[in-house]
Write an enzyme that holds these catalytic residues in place. Structure first.
Site, PDB file in Angstrom:
ATOM      1  CB  THR A  99      -0.888   0.043   1.254  1.00 45.58           C
ATOM      2  OG1 THR A  99      -0.034   0.131   2.386  1.00 45.58           O
ATOM      3  CG2 THR A  99      -1.755  -1.186   1.372  1.00 45.58           C
ATOM      4  CD  GLU A 149      -5.238  -2.500   1.788  1.00 46.37           C
ATOM      5  OE1 GLU A 149      -5.547  -1.925   0.722  1.00 46.37           O
ATOM      6  OE2 GLU A 149      -4.748  -1.901   2.758  1.00 46.37           O
ATOM      7  CE  LYS A 190     -13.713  11.557  13.156  1.00 44.86           C
ATOM      8  NZ  LYS A 190     -12.320  11.573  12.686  1.00 44.86           N
ATOM      9  CD1 TRP A 226     -18.033  12.501  12.045  1.00 37.37           C
ATOM     10  CD2 TRP A 226     -18.513  10.690  10.812  1.00 37.37           C
ATOM     11  NE1 TRP A 226     -17.520  11.411  12.696  1.00 37.37           N
ATOM     12  CE2 TRP A 226     -17.796  10.288  11.971  1.00 37.37           C
ATOM     13  CE3 TRP A 226     -18.911   9.729   9.895  1.00 37.37           C
ATOM     14  CZ2 TRP A 226     -17.483   8.953  12.217  1.00 37.37           C
ATOM     15  CZ3 TRP A 226     -18.606   8.405  10.140  1.00 37.37           C
ATOM     16  CH2 TRP A 226     -17.886   8.018  11.284  1.00 37.37           C
TER      17      TRP A 226
HETATM   18  P1  ADP Z   1      -3.445   4.117  -0.561  1.00 33.92           P
HETATM   19  O1  ADP Z   1      -4.181   3.476   0.593  1.00 33.92           O
HETATM   20  O2  ADP Z   1      -2.015   4.160  -0.319  1.00 33.92           O
HETATM   21  O3  ADP Z   1      -4.025   5.431  -1.015  1.00 33.92           O
HETATM   22  P2  ADP Z   1      -4.896   2.461  -2.379  1.00 33.92           P
HETATM   23  O4  ADP Z   1      -4.819   2.683  -3.833  1.00 33.92           O
HETATM   24  O5  ADP Z   1      -4.970   1.080  -1.904  1.00 33.92           O
HETATM   25  O6  ADP Z   1      -3.641   3.143  -1.794  1.00 33.92           O
HETATM   26  O7  ADP Z   1      -6.092   3.320  -1.811  1.00 33.92           O
HETATM   27  C1  ADP Z   1      -7.369   2.806  -1.555  1.00 33.92           C
HETATM   28  C2  ADP Z   1      -8.256   3.905  -1.099  1.00 33.92           C
HETATM   29  O8  ADP Z   1      -8.457   4.857  -2.143  1.00 33.92           O
HETATM   30  C3  ADP Z   1      -9.640   3.485  -0.711  1.00 33.92           C
HETATM   31  O9  ADP Z   1      -9.689   2.984   0.608  1.00 33.92           O
HETATM   32  C4  ADP Z   1     -10.427   4.779  -0.864  1.00 33.92           C
HETATM   33  O10 ADP Z   1     -10.291   5.598   0.274  1.00 33.92           O
HETATM   34  C5  ADP Z   1      -9.735   5.443  -2.012  1.00 33.92           C
HETATM   35  N1  ADP Z   1     -10.497   5.226  -3.252  1.00 33.92           N
HETATM   36  C6  ADP Z   1     -10.284   4.314  -4.210  1.00 33.92           C
HETATM   37  N2  ADP Z   1     -11.183   4.442  -5.207  1.00 33.92           N
HETATM   38  C7  ADP Z   1     -12.005   5.444  -4.863  1.00 33.92           C
HETATM   39  C8  ADP Z   1     -13.151   6.061  -5.463  1.00 33.92           C
HETATM   40  N3  ADP Z   1     -13.622   5.677  -6.634  1.00 33.92           N
HETATM   41  N4  ADP Z   1     -13.740   7.077  -4.795  1.00 33.92           N
HETATM   42  C9  ADP Z   1     -13.284   7.500  -3.595  1.00 33.92           C
HETATM   43  N5  ADP Z   1     -12.212   6.966  -2.991  1.00 33.92           N
HETATM   44  C10 ADP Z   1     -11.585   5.952  -3.602  1.00 33.92           C
END
Ligand code: ADP
Length: 531
Positions: free
Chosen positions: A172, A321, A431, A436
């Protein structure tokens, strides 16, 4: 009573055999560093992938050893996607935009023994390789070709792979603490590939006749499955190399008649601006659309592509993940006949899970929340391509619930039609006075203002309310807007207490290594700065 079906293992060599047998002549095109094009076929790619597997065995690497890549999107990287797992090794894609000290940590933690690196990225590798256990450095433009030339692809014997063996790993990007390693199995990769084919996009369909250009880097969560998907379906692949600026990408789209493409919203905002500036310059009549994900696709951008250029956005949600594609928002059922504004509302959500993926929304006490489009809780996910744990990181076990779901850290509501809507990441939600505020919704609305190029909303500490929203705004070139104008623009759509108290005009929103808004940096920049 058990069924009487074959115990056929879901492993990546199946894809290689299939592509060689049935789609050997289909093309793979790469934009080279000098901007010329390299062209060859899936058949040649698979043959070279087999040679790579043989060559890596020849280096003395053993089953399950990690082989890293530090590369842009190109055909040799594609060969590594296939050849490394088909040799029984684990493909570990390193993120070329990380700091050398993070890369040293990640490569050491993963136990990488070899690395395939672009010549242009060798100076980056040189800054950290000595701190790792990497023994073999294979430079794409030289050693790699020598290595392949010395290996006979026909000497490749498919290792007797178990589908649960690891095929690939990806860390990640560390937006939330230390990078954590996700270890994909052959089985999860095969099922993810099928899942993406089945669910992405449901309405538009990707098939053998498509020409796919993954803008998403191959070091970002398996390039969202596209290298494997194209290999499985026999679709043409176009790799942009290191040329990710809007103009080069548009040139690729036109010249290679790209029908489907994918990447994070920041890329598409740039492309949309260029299309708007000179619509007649680019003939995209063959293009169906694009998968946009990784962060929220702004509604105004989705509408802009459709209304001004006839292009469909499929909005995807996923995480490293989750392999990564877990849900897509697109027009299904009666939404196909809905008015355009309603359609954009739905595509701007994160949508429905792919087949075999399950989603649920629970509050802090673990109660399931209703599909009312309002109740906000944490999104949890499970399915055959969702991680069951992080590699060698037992302290993170609390990311999984007792009944085996993965806690995403995303704050969501679920619409009565089942569409998930991400309100925020839990660490980004604002918050204010015990309630929220969704930074994502405010950003989305701000980016619909004609003078706004990009906007990111963060929480800043507030003595009375705990936290209050601050909007960092990048204006379009030659455009102006004041804080009061922007606040007035938002006012009809939000409760008064949601409206940002402060607007900061900046020249650029800092981005993470995969092109998302880097809110940690904005928070550092503006926390403690008086309004
Ligand atoms: P990192 O956690 O390092 O940013 P990831 O690519 O695994 O790498 O990120 C996943 C996160 O990206 C998700 O948990 C979410 O918060 C965000 N995310 C992914 N796709 C979307 C989307 N279409 N809209 C909003 N948030 C998104």
């Amino acid at each position: 009573m058990n069924g009487l079906m074959m115990d056929f293992q879901l492993t990546l060599p199946t894809l290689v055999r299939r592509a060689e047998a049935y789609y050997g002549e289909k093309e793979i095109v790469t934009r080279l560093p000098d901007k010329s094009f390299h062209r060859y076929t899936h058949g040649e790619a698979c043959r070279r992938a087999r040679a790579l597997a043989v060559a890596l065995q020849g280096l003395g690497l053993e089953r399950g050893d990690r082989v890293a890549t530090l590369c842009w999107n190109h055909h040799q990287h594609h060969e590594a996607y296939l050849g490394i797992p088909c040799g029984g090794f684990v493909l570990h894609t390193l993120n070329i935009r990380l700091h050398p000290s993070d890369l040293a940590y990640i490569a050491t933690h993963a136990g990488d023994r070899a690395v395939i690196v672009d010549r242009s990225l060798k100076p980056l590798l040189d800054q950290f390789v000595a701190k790792t256990k990497i023994e073999h450095v294979i430079v794409v433009e030289d050693d790699y070709e020598e290595l392949l030339a010395g290996a006979d692809p026909d000497a490749w014997r498919e290792p007797d792979l178990d589908e649960d063996e690891a095929a690939a790993m990806c860390y990640t990007s560390g937006t939330t603490g230390m990078p954590k390693g996700v270890l994909y199995s052959h089985r999860s990769t095969m099922l993810h590939t099928l899942g993406v084919a089945a669910g992405n996009p449901m309405g538009l369909g990707i098939s053998e006749s498509d020409s796919i250009l993954p803008v998403v880097p191959m070091f970002h969560a398996n390039a969202w499955g596209y290298p494997y998907l194209a290999t499985m379906l026999g679709a043409k692949l176009v790799y942009p190399g290191q040329h990710l600026d809007p103009e080069s990408l548009l040139e690729d789209f036109v010249q290679e008649q790209v029908t489907w493409t994918a990447g994070v919203p920041t890329i598409w905002l740039g492309i949309l601006a260029m299309l708007d500036a000179e619509p007649a310059r680019w003939d995209l009549s063959h293009m169906k659309g694009m998968l946009v994900g990784g962060s929220a696709a702004p509604r105004a951008m989705i509408a802009g592509f459709k209304q001004r250029h006839g292009l469909d956005v499929v909005h995807g949600w996923g995480m490293t993940e989750t392999s990564p594609v877990a849900s897509t928002a697109q027009l299904v059922g009666d939404l196909k006949d809905a008015d355009e504004e309603t359609q954009f509302d739905f595509v701007a959500m994160q949508g429905l899970p792919l087949p075999l993926v399950e989603l649920r929304n629970r509050d802090a006490d673990g109660n399931l929340l209703p599909w009312d489009g309002e109740s906000m809780g944490e999104l949890e996910v499970r399915g055959p391509w969702v991680a069951a744990g992080y590699y060698d990181t037992p302290e993170q076990a609390d990311r999984w619930t007792e009944d085996g779901w993965f806690k995403t850290g995303d704050v969501v509501s679920i619409h009565p039609k089942g569409f998930v809507q991400i309100k925020d990441r839990s660490k980004d939600v604002i918050k204010s006075g015990g309630e929220w505020i969704s930074s994502v919704e405010l950003e989305n609305a701000l980016m619909a203002h004609p003078a706004v190029a990009e906007a990111a909303v963060i929480a800043v500490a507030d003595a009375k309310w705990d936290e209050r929203p601050l909007a960092a705004v990048v204006l379009r070139e030659g455009q102006t807007a004041t804080a009061d104008e922007l606040r007035a623009f938002l006012a009809p759509s939000f409760a008064k207490w949601w409206l940002p108290d402060r607007f900061e005009f900046v020249t650029e929103i800092p981005k993470t290594s995969v092109g998302k808004f880097k809110k940690t940096e904005l928070r550092e920049l503006f926390s403690g700065v008086p309004a």
